[in-house]
Design a protein around this motif. Structure first.
Motif, PDB file in Angstrom:
ATOM      1  N   ASN A 183       0.832  -1.213   0.000  1.00 25.56           N
ATOM      2  CA  ASN A 183       0.000   0.000   0.000  1.00 25.56           C
ATOM      3  C   ASN A 183       0.860   1.255   0.000  1.00 25.56           C
ATOM      4  O   ASN A 183       0.551   2.239  -0.666  1.00 25.56           O
ATOM      5  CB  ASN A 183      -0.935   0.007   1.214  1.00 25.56           C
ATOM      6  CG  ASN A 183      -2.240  -0.704   0.917  1.00 25.56           C
ATOM      7  OD1 ASN A 183      -2.864  -0.480  -0.113  1.00 25.56           O
ATOM      8  ND2 ASN A 183      -2.632  -1.591   1.810  1.00 25.56           N
ATOM      9  N   GLU A 184       1.961   1.226   0.759  1.00 25.70           N
ATOM     10  CA  GLU A 184       2.858   2.378   0.796  1.00 25.70           C
ATOM     11  C   GLU A 184       3.564   2.581  -0.543  1.00 25.70           C
ATOM     12  O   GLU A 184       3.647   3.689  -1.075  1.00 25.70           O
ATOM     13  CB  GLU A 184       3.913   2.188   1.906  1.00 25.70           C
ATOM     14  CG  GLU A 184       3.371   2.368   3.310  1.00 25.70           C
ATOM     15  CD  GLU A 184       4.482   2.337   4.339  1.00 25.70           C
ATOM     16  OE1 GLU A 184       4.808   3.404   4.897  1.00 25.70           O
ATOM     17  OE2 GLU A 184       5.041   1.247   4.572  1.00 25.70           O
ATOM     18  N   ILE A 185       4.064   1.483  -1.098  1.00 23.96           N
ATOM     19  CA  ILE A 185       4.776   1.568  -2.371  1.00 23.96           C
ATOM     20  C   ILE A 185       3.845   2.061  -3.472  1.00 23.96           C
ATOM     21  O   ILE A 185       4.262   2.765  -4.395  1.00 23.96           O
ATOM     22  CB  ILE A 185       5.388   0.194  -2.726  1.00 23.96           C
ATOM     23  CG1 ILE A 185       6.512  -0.154  -1.734  1.00 23.96           C
ATOM     24  CG2 ILE A 185       5.942   0.181  -4.141  1.00 23.96           C
ATOM     25  CD1 ILE A 185       7.067  -1.552  -1.870  1.00 23.96           C
ATOM     26  N   ASP A 186       2.563   1.708  -3.356  1.00 21.71           N
ATOM     27  CA  ASP A 186       1.572   2.133  -4.336  1.00 21.71           C
ATOM     28  C   ASP A 186       1.474   3.657  -4.431  1.00 21.71           C
ATOM     29  O   ASP A 186       1.048   4.200  -5.445  1.00 21.71           O
ATOM     30  CB  ASP A 186       0.207   1.547  -3.933  1.00 21.71           C
ATOM     31  CG  ASP A 186      -0.807   1.654  -5.043  1.00 21.71           C
ATOM     32  OD1 ASP A 186      -0.395   1.683  -6.216  1.00 21.71           O
ATOM     33  OD2 ASP A 186      -2.007   1.727  -4.750  1.00 21.71           O
ATOM     34  N   GLN A 187       1.876   4.329  -3.364  1.00 21.50           N
ATOM     35  CA  GLN A 187       1.770   5.796  -3.331  1.00 21.50           C
ATOM     36  C   GLN A 187       3.065   6.494  -3.768  1.00 21.50           C
ATOM     37  O   GLN A 187       3.127   7.718  -3.807  1.00 21.50           O
ATOM     38  CB  GLN A 187       1.427   6.267  -1.890  1.00 21.50           C
ATOM     39  CG  GLN A 187       0.172   5.625  -1.308  1.00 21.50           C
ATOM     40  CD  GLN A 187      -1.044   5.864  -2.171  1.00 21.50           C
ATOM     41  OE1 GLN A 187      -1.278   6.985  -2.630  1.00 21.50           O
ATOM     42  NE2 GLN A 187      -1.820   4.807  -2.411  1.00 21.50           N
ATOM     43  N   TRP A 188       4.100   5.730  -4.093  1.00 19.55           N
ATOM     44  CA  TRP A 188       5.361   6.356  -4.486  1.00 19.55           C
ATOM     45  C   TRP A 188       5.193   7.155  -5.776  1.00 19.55           C
ATOM     46  O   TRP A 188       4.483   6.718  -6.694  1.00 19.55           O
ATOM     47  CB  TRP A 188       6.433   5.292  -4.712  1.00 19.55           C
ATOM     48  CG  TRP A 188       7.002   4.714  -3.448  1.00 19.55           C
ATOM     49  CD1 TRP A 188       6.613   4.956  -2.170  1.00 19.55           C
ATOM     50  CD2 TRP A 188       8.067   3.764  -3.368  1.00 19.55           C
ATOM     51  NE1 TRP A 188       7.367   4.225  -1.295  1.00 19.55           N
ATOM     52  CE2 TRP A 188       8.271   3.487  -2.001  1.00 19.55           C
ATOM     53  CE3 TRP A 188       8.872   3.130  -4.314  1.00 19.55           C
ATOM     54  CZ2 TRP A 188       9.242   2.594  -1.555  1.00 19.55           C
ATOM     55  CZ3 TRP A 188       9.838   2.240  -3.877  1.00 19.55           C
ATOM     56  CH2 TRP A 188      10.030   1.977  -2.511  1.00 19.55           C
ATOM     57  N   LEU A 197      13.804  11.930  -4.788  1.00 17.47           N
ATOM     58  CA  LEU A 197      12.507  11.359  -4.425  1.00 17.47           C
ATOM     59  C   LEU A 197      12.556  10.814  -3.005  1.00 17.47           C
ATOM     60  O   LEU A 197      13.502  10.134  -2.622  1.00 17.47           O
ATOM     61  CB  LEU A 197      12.141  10.230  -5.390  1.00 17.47           C
ATOM     62  CG  LEU A 197      11.882  10.624  -6.850  1.00 17.47           C
ATOM     63  CD1 LEU A 197      11.495   9.400  -7.653  1.00 17.47           C
ATOM     64  CD2 LEU A 197      10.803  11.682  -6.950  1.00 17.47           C
ATOM     65  N   ASN A 198      11.556  11.130  -2.233  1.00 15.81           N
ATOM     66  CA  ASN A 198      11.411  10.577  -0.891  1.00 15.81           C
ATOM     67  C   ASN A 198      10.388   9.449  -0.964  1.00 15.81           C
ATOM     68  O   ASN A 198       9.227   9.671  -1.303  1.00 15.81           O
ATOM     69  CB  ASN A 198      10.948  11.660   0.087  1.00 15.81           C
ATOM     70  CG  ASN A 198      12.011  12.720   0.282  1.00 15.81           C
ATOM     71  OD1 ASN A 198      13.171  12.402   0.523  1.00 15.81           O
ATOM     72  ND2 ASN A 198      11.639  13.980   0.155  1.00 15.81           N
ATOM     73  N   LEU A 199      10.816   8.239  -0.635  1.00 15.87           N
ATOM     74  CA  LEU A 199       9.981   7.054  -0.781  1.00 15.87           C
ATOM     75  C   LEU A 199       9.718   6.437   0.591  1.00 15.87           C
ATOM     76  O   LEU A 199      10.568   5.722   1.132  1.00 15.87           O
ATOM     77  CB  LEU A 199      10.675   6.031  -1.696  1.00 15.87           C
ATOM     78  CG  LEU A 199      11.215   6.586  -3.021  1.00 15.87           C
ATOM     79  CD1 LEU A 199      11.997   5.520  -3.763  1.00 15.87           C
ATOM     80  CD2 LEU A 199      10.092   7.127  -3.884  1.00 15.87           C
ATOM     81  N   PRO A 200       8.554   6.717   1.202  1.00 17.64           N
ATOM     82  CA  PRO A 200       8.273   6.189   2.533  1.00 17.64           C
ATOM     83  C   PRO A 200       7.897   4.711   2.499  1.00 17.64           C
ATOM     84  O   PRO A 200       7.087   4.288   1.667  1.00 17.64           O
ATOM     85  CB  PRO A 200       7.085   7.048   3.001  1.00 17.64           C
ATOM     86  CG  PRO A 200       6.425   7.512   1.757  1.00 17.64           C
ATOM     87  CD  PRO A 200       7.472   7.571   0.695  1.00 17.64           C
ATOM     88  N   VAL A 201       8.493   3.939   3.399  1.00 16.91           N
ATOM     89  CA  VAL A 201       8.128   2.533   3.534  1.00 16.91           C
ATOM     90  C   VAL A 201       8.506   2.065   4.945  1.00 16.91           C
ATOM     91  O   VAL A 201       9.618   2.301   5.404  1.00 16.91           O
ATOM     92  CB  VAL A 201       8.812   1.661   2.446  1.00 16.91           C
ATOM     93  CG1 VAL A 201      10.322   1.744   2.551  1.00 16.91           C
ATOM     94  CG2 VAL A 201       8.340   0.221   2.498  1.00 16.91           C
ATOM     95  N   MET A 202       7.562   1.484   5.641  1.00 16.47           N
ATOM     96  CA  MET A 202       7.783   0.902   6.976  1.00 16.47           C
ATOM     97  C   MET A 202       8.435   1.881   7.959  1.00 16.47           C
ATOM     98  O   MET A 202       9.355   1.532   8.685  1.00 16.47           O
ATOM     99  CB  MET A 202       8.634  -0.369   6.855  1.00 16.47           C
ATOM    100  CG  MET A 202       7.966  -1.448   6.031  1.00 16.47           C
ATOM    101  SD  MET A 202       8.936  -2.951   5.927  1.00 16.47           S
ATOM    102  CE  MET A 202       8.875  -3.500   7.621  1.00 16.47           C
TER     103      MET A 202
END
Length: 543
Positions: A183-188, A197-202
């Motif tokens: 779900n998080e990666i889906d918002q990248w 790029l700031n890529l939030p995950v976990m």
């Protein structure tokens, strides 16, 4: 869409029995990352005992051959009593021909991306996180599992870093963790060249490009620590660069998939910005479908760099012309610990002293990232010295701009003649920009026979053809179309309309044409159609 393959037996049985399993928004869960990041056919695979048990989302299609190969490639193919976690990479040939992709792609990514980062069309990359720890609850007494991210893109740094975050949590918490991550990666956001790029995950932000402080900063999505990879073979770096440039068959024998995959990836990246156009397998096992093809003695080895760990290959591949042994392979025979390079000297054409000079930094105890930057610059200067004369010569094959007239097809690019090119080297050869002495002519002659030359020439010819089309389009726009039409028949005018419309496809082909030029072509088409009888106008407007 992307896919995740998991070993949860209960989930597998539920699916096999036709039961429905709540997987969240699996139908479109990874659509964004798949299109923008993983480049299609991206999946996380989770393998246990070489069994592929579940696809996530389960409509992701892999052939049986691909499933089997992924299973075998997901585990170290060598004796290792070591416990803990290890990471490595592999590259897998797609089997079963082209199939319907899980993503819409008009080629835009490959048009914008550097050659070395373009999406593969016939191969998958696999990024593996393998864990082996003692566990008395398991029949074997060990917990042995791999989480594998599969993509068509060579983003080794990004995806291995992503696995470092995901895998430990996933082994512990399974699907709930995975679905949250997806779900998080889906918002990248999509990658944009030159942007950070700031890529939030976990709970962590992965930052691609080293501009702002962040918990986990990746200066690049793909570059390895070259110094760490090449440290055991620095004295041979010059020779290895030549072998890779010429597309020579090389086998890397290493004690682990980590060492073999990093060495192979480092070798294939050392030609940048020239693209390595041959095949390569960072990690290869005896179960691979190409095993017979690579080990047969009835024909010459293919143009490939292949990394192996199983001692069985020492005998099976001993007929290969170039064998690089790195580290100590665990085997019953007595193999010396130092690096061995077999038969490499036979191909050496250039002086290797600059390669040795790159070892001097070790004694100065410079940081590894500084050493890597120096090594990368040395290899870049070497490649540029070799490729600049080729670039100058191929540019001379382009027709003169004054030869491009609006009402005739653009002139042809002149053919590449190797003998003519060789004559230019005396006054414009690599010796102008490179301190290395040696048989540069011999190196070029062998390069012409390699897939790397073929790939470079095809790409440059395509770019030059597009440039000619663009210049022709601009010549049409600058011409007096009304004056041209005065003495032309309706057939000739209709033919012009059709040709101009064909030129407008340039927008889709991303030709190097200004937007205002394309707008003028559109106006020209309207002007031409308006000069025709109404019945013809209606037909042309309709089409």
């Amino acid at each position: 869409k992307s896919a995740v393959i998991n070993t949860d037996g209960e989930r597998l049985r539920a699916l096999g029995a036709g039961g429905s399993v709540p997987l969240g928004r699996t139908s479109d869960l990874l659509y964004t990352i798949d299109v923008c990041w993983l480049g299609g056919a991206a999946c996380l695979t989770y393998c246990l005992s070489s069994l592929l048990q579940l696809v996530y989302p389960y409509d992701f299609r892999l052939t049986e051959k691909e499933k089997t190969s992924i299973c075998y490639l997901s585990f170290p193919d060598s004796y290792s009593g070591g416990l803990g976690d290890t990471q490595f990479s592999f590259r897998l040939r797609q089997s079963g021909g082209q199939r319907t992709a899980h993503y819409e792609d008009d080629g835009e990514y490959n048009r914008e991306a550097p050659l070395t980062l373009q999406r593969e069309s016939a191969h998958y990359f696999g990024y593996v996180y393998f864990r082996q720890v003692k566990d008395s609850s398991m029949k074997r007494g060990y917990f042995q599992k791999s989480l594998v991210l599969v993509s068509r893109l060579p983003y080794v740094n990004l995806f291995q870093s992503l696995l470092q975050l995901i895998a430990p949590e996933y082994f512990d918490k399974l699907e709930p963790c995975l679905e949250a991550v997806c779900n998080e990666i889906d918002q990248w956001p999509p990658p944009v060249p030159g942007q950070t790029l700031n890529l939030p995950v976990m709970g962590v932000v992965i930052q691609v490009c080293n501009l702002l402080p962040a918990p986990m900063v990746l200066p690049s999505i793909h570059e390895l620590d070259l110094f760490r990879c090449f440290q055991p073979v620095l004295i041979h770096i010059q020779m290895l660069w030549e072998l890779v440039l010429l597309g020579e068959p090389i086998v890397v024998m290493a004690p682990s998939p980590t060492v073999s995959s990093e060495m192979v990836m480092a070798l294939t990246s050392c030609l940048a910005p020239l693209r390595y156009c041959c095949d390569y397998r960072p990690y290869f096992t005896i179960h691979d479908s190409e095993f017979k093809e690579y080990t047969t003695r009835t024909q010459a080895p293919p143009n490939i760099v292949v990394g192996v760990t199983n001692p069985f290959f020492i005998k099976t591949l001993q007929h290969w012309p170039h064998i690089l042994r790195v580290g100590e392979l665990r085997m019953s025979g007595d193999l010396p610990k130092q690096v061995k390079v077999k038969k490499l000297t036979k191909l050496k054409t250039l002086d290797t002293k600059p390669g040795r000079s790159s070892c001097q930094g070790i004694q100065r105890k410079r940081p590894s990232e500084v050493q890597s930057a120096l090594l990368r610059r040395h290899l870049l200067e070497l490649t540029q010295s070799f490729i600049i004369p080729l670039e100058h010569y191929i540019a001379s094959l382009m027709p003169l701009q004054r030869a491009i007239t609006p009402w005739k097809n653009p002139p042809q690019i002149r053919p590449f003649r190797q003998d003519d090119f060789m004559k230019t080297l005396e006054h414009a050869g690599p010796q102008l920009t490179c301190v290395l002495k040696g048989d540069w002519l011999g190196l070029y002659r062998r390069f012409f026979k390699s897939p790397n030359f073929d790939g470079w020439y095809r790409q440059r010819h395509k770019e030059m053809t597009q440039k000619l089309e663009a210049l022709h389009l601009e010549a049409i726009c600058e011409a007096n179309i009304v004056a041209w039409m005065k003495d032309k028949s309706e057939v000739e005018i209709v033919d012009l309309v059709l040709k101009l419309r064909e030129k407008l496809v340039a927008r889709c082909q991303h030709l190097p044409v200004k937007e205002e030029t394309l707008q003028r072509v559109g106006l020209y088409i309207d002007t031409v159609i308006d000069s025709l009888p109404e019945d013809l106008q209606a037909v042309l407007h309709h089409h």
